[in-house]
Design a protein around this motif. Structure first.
Motif, PDB file in Angstrom:
ATOM      1  N   ARG A 153       0.826  -1.217   0.000  1.00  0.00           N
ATOM      2  CA  ARG A 153       0.000   0.000   0.000  1.00  0.00           C
ATOM      3  C   ARG A 153       0.857   1.262   0.000  1.00  0.00           C
ATOM      4  O   ARG A 153       0.509   2.254  -0.650  1.00  0.00           O
ATOM      5  CB  ARG A 153      -0.939  -0.006   1.208  1.00  0.00           C
ATOM      6  N   ILE A 154       1.980   1.256   0.715  1.00  0.00           N
ATOM      7  CA  ILE A 154       2.842   2.448   0.695  1.00  0.00           C
ATOM      8  C   ILE A 154       3.762   2.456  -0.519  1.00  0.00           C
ATOM      9  O   ILE A 154       4.263   3.513  -0.920  1.00  0.00           O
ATOM     10  CB  ILE A 154       3.661   2.586   1.996  1.00  0.00           C
ATOM     11  N   LEU A 155       3.962   1.280  -1.123  1.00  0.00           N
ATOM     12  CA  LEU A 155       4.846   1.201  -2.290  1.00  0.00           C
ATOM     13  C   LEU A 155       4.176   1.732  -3.556  1.00  0.00           C
ATOM     14  O   LEU A 155       4.814   2.423  -4.361  1.00  0.00           O
ATOM     15  CB  LEU A 155       5.271  -0.256  -2.508  1.00  0.00           C
ATOM     16  N   VAL A 156       2.895   1.443  -3.736  1.00  0.00           N
ATOM     17  CA  VAL A 156       2.214   1.786  -4.986  1.00  0.00           C
ATOM     18  C   VAL A 156       2.210   3.295  -5.271  1.00  0.00           C
ATOM     19  O   VAL A 156       2.522   3.708  -6.397  1.00  0.00           O
ATOM     20  CB  VAL A 156       0.791   1.190  -5.014  1.00  0.00           C
ATOM     21  N   PRO A 157       1.877   4.173  -4.306  1.00  0.00           N
ATOM     22  CA  PRO A 157       1.927   5.602  -4.645  1.00  0.00           C
ATOM     23  C   PRO A 157       3.331   6.101  -4.977  1.00  0.00           C
ATOM     24  O   PRO A 157       3.489   7.046  -5.758  1.00  0.00           O
ATOM     25  CB  PRO A 157       1.376   6.290  -3.387  1.00  0.00           C
ATOM     26  N   TYR A 158       4.330   5.462  -4.415  1.00  0.00           N
ATOM     27  CA  TYR A 158       5.729   5.772  -4.735  1.00  0.00           C
ATOM     28  C   TYR A 158       6.020   5.423  -6.197  1.00  0.00           C
ATOM     29  O   TYR A 158       6.597   6.223  -6.951  1.00  0.00           O
ATOM     30  CB  TYR A 158       6.605   4.984  -3.768  1.00  0.00           C
ATOM     31  N   ILE A 159       5.591   4.231  -6.614  1.00  0.00           N
ATOM     32  CA  ILE A 159       5.787   3.803  -8.006  1.00  0.00           C
ATOM     33  C   ILE A 159       4.983   4.692  -8.953  1.00  0.00           C
ATOM     34  O   ILE A 159       5.481   5.125  -9.998  1.00  0.00           O
ATOM     35  CB  ILE A 159       5.350   2.328  -8.180  1.00  0.00           C
ATOM     36  N   ASN A 160       3.733   4.976  -8.587  1.00  0.00           N
ATOM     37  CA  ASN A 160       2.880   5.805  -9.446  1.00  0.00           C
ATOM     38  C   ASN A 160       3.490   7.181  -9.667  1.00  0.00           C
ATOM     39  O   ASN A 160       3.439   7.730 -10.776  1.00  0.00           O
ATOM     40  CB  ASN A 160       1.487   5.953  -8.829  1.00  0.00           C
ATOM     41  N   ALA A 161       4.047   7.745  -8.604  1.00  0.00           N
ATOM     42  CA  ALA A 161       4.664   9.071  -8.729  1.00  0.00           C
ATOM     43  C   ALA A 161       5.854   9.027  -9.681  1.00  0.00           C
ATOM     44  O   ALA A 161       6.074   9.962 -10.468  1.00  0.00           O
ATOM     45  CB  ALA A 161       5.087   9.579  -7.361  1.00  0.00           C
ATOM     46  N   ALA A 162       6.626   7.951  -9.614  1.00  0.00           N
ATOM     47  CA  ALA A 162       7.764   7.805 -10.527  1.00  0.00           C
ATOM     48  C   ALA A 162       7.299   7.703 -11.972  1.00  0.00           C
ATOM     49  O   ALA A 162       7.906   8.284 -12.882  1.00  0.00           O
ATOM     50  CB  ALA A 162       8.584   6.573 -10.131  1.00  0.00           C
ATOM     51  N   MET A 163       6.216   6.950 -12.184  1.00  0.00           N
ATOM     52  CA  MET A 163       5.667   6.833 -13.545  1.00  0.00           C
ATOM     53  C   MET A 163       5.217   8.192 -14.069  1.00  0.00           C
ATOM     54  O   MET A 163       5.445   8.539 -15.238  1.00  0.00           O
ATOM     55  CB  MET A 163       4.472   5.865 -13.550  1.00  0.00           C
ATOM     56  N   GLN A 164       4.573   8.966 -13.199  1.00  0.00           N
ATOM     57  CA  GLN A 164       4.096  10.284 -13.609  1.00  0.00           C
ATOM     58  C   GLN A 164       5.251  11.202 -13.979  1.00  0.00           C
ATOM     59  O   GLN A 164       5.184  11.951 -14.966  1.00  0.00           O
ATOM     60  CB  GLN A 164       3.268  10.902 -12.481  1.00  0.00           C
ATOM     61  N   LEU A 165       6.337  11.130 -13.214  1.00  0.00           N
ATOM     62  CA  LEU A 165       7.516  11.928 -13.549  1.00  0.00           C
ATOM     63  C   LEU A 165       8.051  11.555 -14.930  1.00  0.00           C
ATOM     64  O   LEU A 165       8.469  12.425 -15.706  1.00  0.00           O
ATOM     65  CB  LEU A 165       8.608  11.723 -12.494  1.00  0.00           C
ATOM     66  N   GLY A 166       8.027  10.252 -15.236  1.00  0.00           N
ATOM     67  CA  GLY A 166       8.471   9.800 -16.543  1.00  0.00           C
ATOM     68  C   GLY A 166       7.621  10.381 -17.662  1.00  0.00           C
ATOM     69  O   GLY A 166       8.140  10.826 -18.693  1.00  0.00           O
ATOM     70  N   LEU A 167       6.305  10.391 -17.448  1.00  0.00           N
ATOM     71  CA  LEU A 167       5.406  10.959 -18.450  1.00  0.00           C
ATOM     72  C   LEU A 167       5.627  12.452 -18.639  1.00  0.00           C
ATOM     73  O   LEU A 167       5.406  12.989 -19.722  1.00  0.00           O
ATOM     74  CB  LEU A 167       3.953  10.701 -18.048  1.00  0.00           C
ATOM     75  N   GLU A 168       6.070  13.114 -17.581  1.00  0.00           N
ATOM     76  CA  GLU A 168       6.329  14.559 -17.677  1.00  0.00           C
ATOM     77  C   GLU A 168       7.630  14.861 -18.404  1.00  0.00           C
ATOM     78  O   GLU A 168       7.882  16.015 -18.761  1.00  0.00           O
ATOM     79  CB  GLU A 168       6.367  15.169 -16.272  1.00  0.00           C
ATOM     80  N   GLY A 169       8.467  13.833 -18.586  1.00  0.00           N
ATOM     81  CA  GLY A 169       9.682  14.029 -19.355  1.00  0.00           C
ATOM     82  C   GLY A 169      10.969  13.849 -18.582  1.00  0.00           C
ATOM     83  O   GLY A 169      12.066  14.036 -19.140  1.00  0.00           O
ATOM     84  N   VAL A 170      10.883  13.483 -17.291  1.00  0.00           N
ATOM     85  CA  VAL A 170      12.093  13.168 -16.540  1.00  0.00           C
ATOM     86  C   VAL A 170      12.561  11.785 -16.990  1.00  0.00           C
ATOM     87  O   VAL A 170      11.755  10.838 -17.028  1.00  0.00           O
ATOM     88  CB  VAL A 170      11.833  13.166 -15.016  1.00  0.00           C
ATOM     89  N   THR A 171      13.815  11.653 -17.348  1.00  0.00           N
ATOM     90  CA  THR A 171      14.270  10.360 -17.854  1.00  0.00           C
ATOM     91  C   THR A 171      14.200   9.302 -16.761  1.00  0.00           C
ATOM     92  O   THR A 171      14.389   9.597 -15.571  1.00  0.00           O
ATOM     93  CB  THR A 171      15.715  10.437 -18.380  1.00  0.00           C
ATOM     94  N   PHE A 172      13.935   8.083 -17.171  1.00  0.00           N
ATOM     95  CA  PHE A 172      13.826   6.992 -16.204  1.00  0.00           C
ATOM     96  C   PHE A 172      15.159   6.739 -15.504  1.00  0.00           C
ATOM     97  O   PHE A 172      15.196   6.370 -14.330  1.00  0.00           O
ATOM     98  CB  PHE A 172      13.314   5.722 -16.896  1.00  0.00           C
ATOM     99  N   GLU A 173      16.270   6.961 -16.227  1.00  0.00           N
ATOM    100  CA  GLU A 173      17.581   6.832 -15.579  1.00  0.00           C
ATOM    101  C   GLU A 173      17.720   7.829 -14.436  1.00  0.00           C
ATOM    102  O   GLU A 173      18.197   7.493 -13.353  1.00  0.00           O
ATOM    103  CB  GLU A 173      18.731   7.099 -16.576  1.00  0.00           C
TER     104      GLU A 173
END
Length: 712
Positions: free
Chosen positions: A506-526
């Motif tokens: 439950r605490i991991l999923v919002p962390y992962i979701n936020a990372a995905m959103q950053l990727g969509l905004e253009g922050v590189t996954f690296e």
């Protein structure tokens, strides 16, 4: 012979006719011997008599407790330390005692049976001859680095002079614990014997030393040359680069160990020990050591926690049933065979499933044999307790059945129905589900009191946490049995309340979701992964998703989104990748490029698939806050709702379950050290900029308003 006002002395003595004094260490009211103030005071009082009594020719240290010589120093002494000078003073006192032994004209022999760690081994280093037993429970090492400290009671200085420099560095920088055979090969001890002849061997060694018939062998020249100034500096420089690459400088203790050895290796022992004590004092008041020591006390307390009425006793698990021969099922089977005495019966719907599990077990034991942890015969005896089947034959004899199949409620309910149809009302049914509420699985059960969640983490053999989930109808007997069996499997156990995602996921999923959103905004996954690993996570969120399986993560997402709404809203990234059969490392196609010879390279085609055509630069601090703060906020929600019983359980669950940086103490310790005001204000700012997934929880707002904290 020894006078001590304490009615329960830690040291007792016996002098034989040959002038050999045996000092037995038995710290009262402690399950294990610890090197504490009482031990030091009693030996100091005894030492004067030893030095001036001509009847005493040699001294042997031995333990009065089975399977434990000395487990280490009394860590509680460090809780009172407020300044570096106070920390230094603690080890300087130990230095006086241990150097008194080392410089004595009378020989000292240590006879080790069982645990000999930290200050226990530092006492051994002061002695002239070291003997240890081949008892499997004998473990020798200097694990202080795990507490954010260095071996400060002469250990850093003396081990680096006793054995080869690379071996000493490896032991102190990793906190490794060695058995007697490995310690003997390295030169950490002088002899390894059977426990039955330990004291006789010690007395024989004493007689040789009295007669001056023993000379310690020197290290081979090929190892001694590594301690020469220029060469040792090169060895330490290489080790420092490796430490920095692995820790990003987040842990000061390994660097302090290297500094201490580099400074003192070729200096007089007195000078080197003074520097060692100084560095220990500095570390003892560091925030990293304070948090790591908090974790030590928390895990120690958890080992004693029953989570229920103490009068309820657990059932014995003689036969474990496992449903599903995948990686999780095979891992659960492996640790059960290796750590417990239970037989394991596995069911899979395909022969290949059982065969793969058997191969998994075989590979595990092949590694244990190669590393000389087990003999071939011992490994065979353990592995032979495993049997497989394609039906439920033999399952009516199971005491506990753990299902470890894919996340499908109807499948899990059917398996529970099948087990209950075996007409053994005493079988406990545990689900390894990572997200489905246990009450839903137990909804149609005849005996819902026997149903519980036992959520293991992958890889099961390495991940230390077991998250046990009780639903409203789970009996205390079932909880007690699951907790006890989990501990026998070698796991750190927390018990949480039922609910979507439980606690860790439950605490991991919002962390992962936020990372995905950053990727969509253009922050590189690296850049995202780099920022979070530099912060202290073992892997970044993108790499983690690839490792776990992008499809696995996606099965948890809708359950949590349905339960918690906007806080768990999906970015849509995982769904797109699954549609393109990009499932992660297991299919060699995920965020990362598994065809590249260069490690940790993102597959650039993933950006095209996700329609990401811009790349923006974002500082690492912002990336960390965007990803981390939803996790912190959700942890607070879980505490407020009673999903976890205490901040302690939440911190340990996050550290051992998802790799929250240990030196930060866990989500709750981190929020407190950062300041609740700062956490709430940052979340509020993020909510205004990015939406409701950052809305501060009520409990955080209340703590801020009342200027209160989680740990009272």
């Amino acid at each position: 012979m020894m006078t001590n006002k304490n009615s329960q002395p830690a040291l007792s003595t016996e002098l034989d006719d040959g002038g050999i004094l045996t000092i037995t260490i038995n710290v009262q009211q402690e399950s294990m011997n610890i090197f504490n103030q009482q031990v030091m005071e009693e030996f100091t009082a005894l030492a004067n008599d030893i030095d001036h009594n001509d009847d005493i020719k040699a001294i042997i240290f031995i333990s009065g407790k089975s399977d434990c010589f000395i487990a280490g120093a009394d860590i509680t002494m460090l809780q009172q330390v407020q300044t570096a000078a106070e920390g230094t003073a603690i080890v300087e006192q130990a230095h006086v005692m241990l150097q008194g032994i080392a410089n004595s004209k009378k020989p000292y022999i240590v006879a080790i049976d069982g645990i000999c760690l930290g200050a226990g081994y530092e006492l051994s280093l002061a002695c002239d001859y070291r003997i240890a037993t081949n008892n499997p429970k004998t473990k020798i090492g200097l694990p202080e680095v795990m507490l954010g400290l260095l071996p400060g009671a002469t250990g850093t200085t003396k081990l680096s002079r006793l054995i080869s420099l690379p071996a000493a560095l490896d032991i102190m920088l990793t906190g490794k614990q060695l058995d007697a055979k490995r310690a003997l090969r390295l030169g950490m001890i002088d002899e390894a014997v059977s426990a039955s002849i330990l004291i006789d061997t010690a007395k024989k060694a004493a007689k040789k030393l009295i007669a001056k018939q023993y000379t310690r062998k020197k290290l081979p020249w090929s190892q001694r040359i590594l301690a020469l100034p220029l060469i040792s500096h090169a060895v330490i420089y290489t080790a420092r680069q490796q430490v920095l690459k692995k820790t990003f400088g987040n842990y000061p203790a390994p660097l302090a160990i290297l500094d201490t050895i580099q400074y003192g290796l070729n200096k007089p022992i007195k000078t080197a020990l003074a520097y060692e004590a100084k560095k220990f004092g500095e570390l003892s008041v560091s925030s990293e050591a304070k948090q790591l020591i908090n974790i030590y006390f928390a895990t120690t307390a958890l080992k004693k926690e029953t989570f229920i009425d103490n009068s309820v006793k657990p059932n014995t698990i003689s036969t474990l049933g496992i449903l599903g021969g995948g990686l999780m099922g095979a891992g659960i089977a492996t640790i059960s065979l290796d750590k417990t005495f239970a037989s394991v019966r596995m069911k899979d719907i395909h022969h290949e499933g059982v065969l793969k599990a058997q191969q998994h077990i075989g590979h595990y034991y092949k590694s244990r044999i190669k590393r000389r942890i087990l003999s071939a015969e011992q490994a065979k005896q353990k592995a032979n307790r495993f049997t497989g089947t394609l039906d439920y034959s033999g399952f009516n004899q199971c005491d506990l059945v753990i299902e470890a199949v894919f996340e499908d409620l109807s499948v899990k309910q059917q398996m529970l129905n099948d087990i209950e149809a075996l007409d053994n009302p005493n079988i406990i049914f545990a689900s390894n589900t990572s997200s489905i509420p246990i009450k839903d699985i137990a909804e149609k059960a005849k005996c819902p009191e026997n149903v519980i969640g036992m959520h293991y983490f992958s890889p099961v053999e390495k991940m230390p946490l077991l998250e046990i989930i009780k639903h409203a109808g789970t009996s205390e007997q079932t909880i007690a049995t699951a907790v006890e069996f989990g501990r026998k499997q070698g796991k750190t156990v927390i018990v949480v309340d039922d609910g979507a995602g439980f606690y860790v996921n439950r605490i991991l999923v919002p962390y992962i979701n936020a990372a995905m959103q950053l990727g969509l905004e253009g922050v590189t996954f690296e850049k995202i992964d780099q920022a979070l690993t530099r912060f202290g996570f073992p892997v970044g969120p993108i790499k983690l998703l690839d490792e776990v399986g992008i499809d696995i993560g996606s099965k948890i997402q809708p359950i949590l989104e349905n339960a918690f709404g906007e806080r768990m809203k999906s970015s849509g990234v995982q769904e797109t990748l699954i549609a393109n059969k990009r499932l992660g490392k297991k299919v060699k196609k995920g965020f990362y490029d598994y065809s590249s010879k260069q490690k940790n390279t993102i597959d650039d085609s993933v950006y095209e698939e996700l329609n990401i055509h811009q790349k923006i630069d974002m500082d690492e601090n912002t990336i960390v806050k965007r990803c981390l703060y939803p996790m912190l906020n959700e942890a607070a929600h879980c505490l407020a709702e009673g999903i976890i019983q205490s901040p302690r359980d939440g911190d340990i669950g996050a550290i051992f379950g998802i790799g929250f940086p240990p030196f930060l103490g866990g989500p709750f310790r981190y929020m407190e050290s950062t300041g609740i005001d700062t956490i709430v204000n940052t979340l509020t700012d993020l909510e205004q900029q990015h939406g409701g997934q950052y809305k501060p929880s009520n409990i955080l707002i209340e703590l801020k308003d009342h200027k209160s904290t989680f740990y009272k």
